[in-house]
Design a protein around this motif. Structure first.
Motif, mmCIF file in Angstrom:
data_model
loop_
_atom_site.group_PDB
_atom_site.id
_atom_site.type_symbol
_atom_site.label_atom_id
_atom_site.label_comp_id
_atom_site.label_asym_id
_atom_site.label_seq_id
_atom_site.Cartn_x
_atom_site.Cartn_y
_atom_site.Cartn_z
ATOM 1 N N VAL A 260 0.867 -1.175 0.000
ATOM 2 C CA VAL A 260 0.000 0.000 0.000
ATOM 3 C C VAL A 260 0.904 1.225 0.000
ATOM 4 O O VAL A 260 1.679 1.415 0.943
ATOM 5 N N ARG A 261 0.782 2.031 -1.052
ATOM 6 C CA ARG A 261 1.639 3.220 -1.211
ATOM 7 C C ARG A 261 3.107 2.905 -0.886
ATOM 8 O O ARG A 261 3.738 3.551 -0.061
ATOM 9 N N GLY A 262 3.603 1.851 -1.512
ATOM 10 C CA GLY A 262 5.026 1.526 -1.394
ATOM 11 C C GLY A 262 5.412 0.720 -0.169
ATOM 12 O O GLY A 262 6.513 0.217 -0.057
ATOM 13 N N GLU A 263 4.457 0.578 0.767
ATOM 14 C CA GLU A 263 4.798 -0.136 2.002
ATOM 15 C C GLU A 263 4.162 -1.510 2.040
ATOM 16 O O GLU A 263 2.974 -1.644 1.744
ATOM 17 N N LEU A 264 4.933 -2.507 2.421
ATOM 18 C CA LEU A 264 4.388 -3.859 2.511
ATOM 19 C C LEU A 264 3.617 -4.022 3.817
ATOM 20 O O LEU A 264 4.131 -3.725 4.900
ATOM 21 N N CYS B 139 1.153 -6.676 6.234
ATOM 22 C CA CYS B 139 0.526 -7.971 6.501
ATOM 23 C C CYS B 139 -0.844 -7.630 7.057
ATOM 24 O O CYS B 139 -0.945 -6.976 8.107
ATOM 25 N N GLU B 140 -1.903 -8.030 6.333
ATOM 26 C CA GLU B 140 -3.253 -7.577 6.669
ATOM 27 C C GLU B 140 -3.219 -6.055 6.818
ATOM 28 O O GLU B 140 -2.837 -5.375 5.871
ATOM 29 N N GLN B 141 -3.529 -5.521 8.013
ATOM 30 C CA GLN B 141 -3.551 -4.058 8.113
ATOM 31 C C GLN B 141 -2.370 -3.475 8.889
ATOM 32 O O GLN B 141 -2.421 -2.343 9.351
ATOM 33 N N VAL B 142 -1.324 -4.277 9.014
ATOM 34 C CA VAL B 142 -0.170 -3.807 9.789
ATOM 35 C C VAL B 142 1.055 -3.688 8.870
ATOM 36 O O VAL B 142 1.401 -4.652 8.181
ATOM 37 N N PRO B 143 1.711 -2.511 8.857
ATOM 38 C CA PRO B 143 2.940 -2.393 8.065
ATOM 39 C C PRO B 143 4.002 -3.326 8.625
ATOM 40 O O PRO B 143 4.249 -3.346 9.837
ATOM 41 N N VAL B 144 4.608 -4.085 7.732
ATOM 42 C CA VAL B 144 5.651 -5.029 8.119
ATOM 43 C C VAL B 144 6.794 -4.303 8.838
ATOM 44 O O VAL B 144 7.373 -4.812 9.804
ATOM 45 N N ALA B 145 7.113 -3.080 8.370
ATOM 46 C CA ALA B 145 8.218 -2.323 8.981
ATOM 47 C C ALA B 145 7.931 -2.022 10.452
ATOM 48 O O ALA B 145 8.838 -1.967 11.274
ATOM 49 N N GLN C 121 9.239 0.367 -0.473
ATOM 50 C CA GLN C 121 9.801 0.636 -1.783
ATOM 51 C C GLN C 121 10.365 2.057 -1.826
ATOM 52 O O GLN C 121 9.679 2.993 -1.413
ATOM 53 N N PRO C 122 11.588 2.207 -2.300
ATOM 54 C CA PRO C 122 12.124 3.550 -2.432
ATOM 55 C C PRO C 122 11.258 4.373 -3.384
ATOM 56 O O PRO C 122 10.605 3.806 -4.270
ATOM 57 N N ALA C 123 11.263 5.706 -3.206
ATOM 58 C CA ALA C 123 10.339 6.579 -3.920
ATOM 59 C C ALA C 123 10.306 6.312 -5.424
ATOM 60 O O ALA C 123 9.239 6.158 -5.993
ATOM 61 N N ARG C 124 11.489 6.247 -6.073
ATOM 62 C CA ARG C 124 11.465 5.973 -7.512
ATOM 63 C C ARG C 124 12.028 4.592 -7.765
ATOM 64 O O ARG C 124 13.202 4.425 -8.090
#
Ligand code: LLP
Length: 425
Positions: free
Chosen positions: A10-14, A16-22, A330-333
């Protein structure tokens, strides 16, 4: 994708369900295995639905992932458990699996394991040889019990998978050849401590097509008919596990396609069905998240040195298995300048490569990478090699997440070592 899972960008971020992996990595550190509750349950339900007409007993194969929280949630969803040792029996009972839903396979069951299983009242032993049948019989009689048994038939079919995980060919150690199985069934009456209630098959793992199953079922159907003709009360047919998943570009059969191929063969046999899926349920319900420590260049090759190694996930080193590796953020570009990297661990072995020649870039120290499809045969095969601590495990459910296995500490490394003074003086 045939088997959608709940790891999404979602918008570059992975997530798991509704929680950012980071966020999870920040909270518990890396390396960490992360599982989706929803994916686990969805996969179980898909199999249940595909075989609904036969109302099968689906015994999750504990060897694929033995985490107590995962076992408990699958048992709560109606699964039974397929075990291969006294250790797995202990776990199965610990998570509250009704013994009537436990099946026990293994070519090397020890007397104590057989006794414990009889005491617990498990549903069935999947017996892999004539001497083992004798042992189960002897032990059951000594305990004044009757053991329910399924004979594991080795149908001698090629499962078209990695040779380390093919189990139904004649030269493999598993199962009983059809002719010996029929002989044992003819003598079934002579085993007073045993009731042979069914037949068992397991032809291998990561099987993507229905065809090997179909051929195996045809063979085992002959054994079933011969056995019944001889008077054996064969009510159950256990097809084992083995359903393949997507790691790269496989096109595995869906549960519906699998059911459509095998149900017509099963119906006329009028047997109750058992399935023992492991990988299909948990394989892509889990990822391994690791942090990049260094980026190293050598003779035109780029290495991303990460903090997870073959001790955390051995499949690439052991089977040459392919696991997708993607950046958790994901990095911006992202599209520009995708360099190729070998993703390597810190272990002192040349085989300690999680992924070869992957377009990832630009990778920097501190970046998080996610190794996909790591839910099955991942954490269970982890070791302490190189004095490394086995990773933490986290379960995500909706917006919430919780630790389901603590990261090991250095204390765990030495817990069982002894320095006997008398010998070391
Ligand atoms: N039933 C029996 C008797 C088995 O031996 C196995 C797996 C299963 C069920 C579950 O199979 P599955 O549905 O997961 O394919 N470590 C290897 C896989 C070894 C499989 C061993 N037996 C890997 O990482 O690919």
């Amino acid at each position: 994708m045939y088997y959608p899972h709940d790891f999404k960008r979602v918008r570059g971020e992975l997530y798991c369900e509704q929680v950012p992996v980071a966020r999870i990595a920040e909270a518990v550190g890396t390396p960490v295995y992360i599982y989706s509750h929803k994916t686990l349950v969805d996969h179980l339900r898909k199999l249940q639905a595909a075989f609904r007409t036969l109302r099968p007993l689906i015994c999750f194969s504990v060897k694929a992932n033995g985490n107590l929280a995962i076992l408990r949630l699958l048992v709560r969803e109606g699964a039974g458990l397929d075990i291969v040792s006294g250790g797995e029996l202990f776990k199965a009972l610990r998570v509250g699996c009704p013994p009537s839903r436990i099946v026990f396979a293994s070519v090397g069951k020890r007397p104590e394991e057989i006794r414990e299983s009889l005491r617990a009242g498990i549903f069935c032993f999947n017996v892999e040889s004539a001497p083992e049948l004798d042992a189960v019989d002897r032990i059951a009689r000594a305990m004044g019990r009757t053991a329910r048994v399924a004979l594991r038939v080795n149908p001698d079919v090629e499962a078209h998978t990695h040779r380390y995980i093919t189990t139904g060919v004649a030269e493999s150690k598993f199962g009983i050849d059809p002719r010996t199985a029929v002989e044992l069934l003819r003598r079934a009456e002579t085993f007073a401590g045993v009731r042979i209630v069914g037949l068992h098959l397991h032809i291998g793992s990561q099987i993507t097509q229905a065809e090997p199953f179909v051929r195996a079922i045809r063979r085992v159907a002959e054994v079933l008919k011969a056995g019944r003709h001889a008077g054996a009360p064969l009510e159950w047919l256990n097809l084992g596990g083995g359903l393949g998943i997507i790691y790269k570009n496989e096109r595995p059969q869906t549960p519906q396609q699998f059911a459509a191929a095998v149900l017509p063969l099963l119906r006329p046999l009028r047997a109750r069905l058992i399935l023992e899926p492991g990988r299909f349920i948990v394989g892509n319900a889990g990822i391994l998240v690791t942090e990049v420590l260094y980026v190293k260049q050598a003779r035109g090759k780029r290495f991303a040195v990460v903090d997870a190694g073959m001790n955390d996930l051995v499949r690439p080193a052991l089977y040459g298995a392919y696991h997708e590796v993607i950046p958790a953020v994901q990095p911006a570009r992202a599209a520009s300048g995708l360099a190729r990297y070998d993703v390597v661990g810190p272990v002192c072995e040349s085989a300690d490569v999680l992924a070869r020649n992957r377009r990832l870039g630009p990778v920097k120290p501190g970046h998080l990478l996610a190794v996909l499809g790591a839910g099955a045969y991942g954490s269970v095969m982890a070791s302490n090699y190189n004095g490394r601590l086995r990773p933490a495990e986290v379960l995500v459910r909706g917006r919430r997440f919780a630790l389901i296995r603590r990261r090991e500490t250095v204390r765990d490394l030495i817990r069982h070592d002894v320095m006997p003074r008398a010998l070391l003086r």
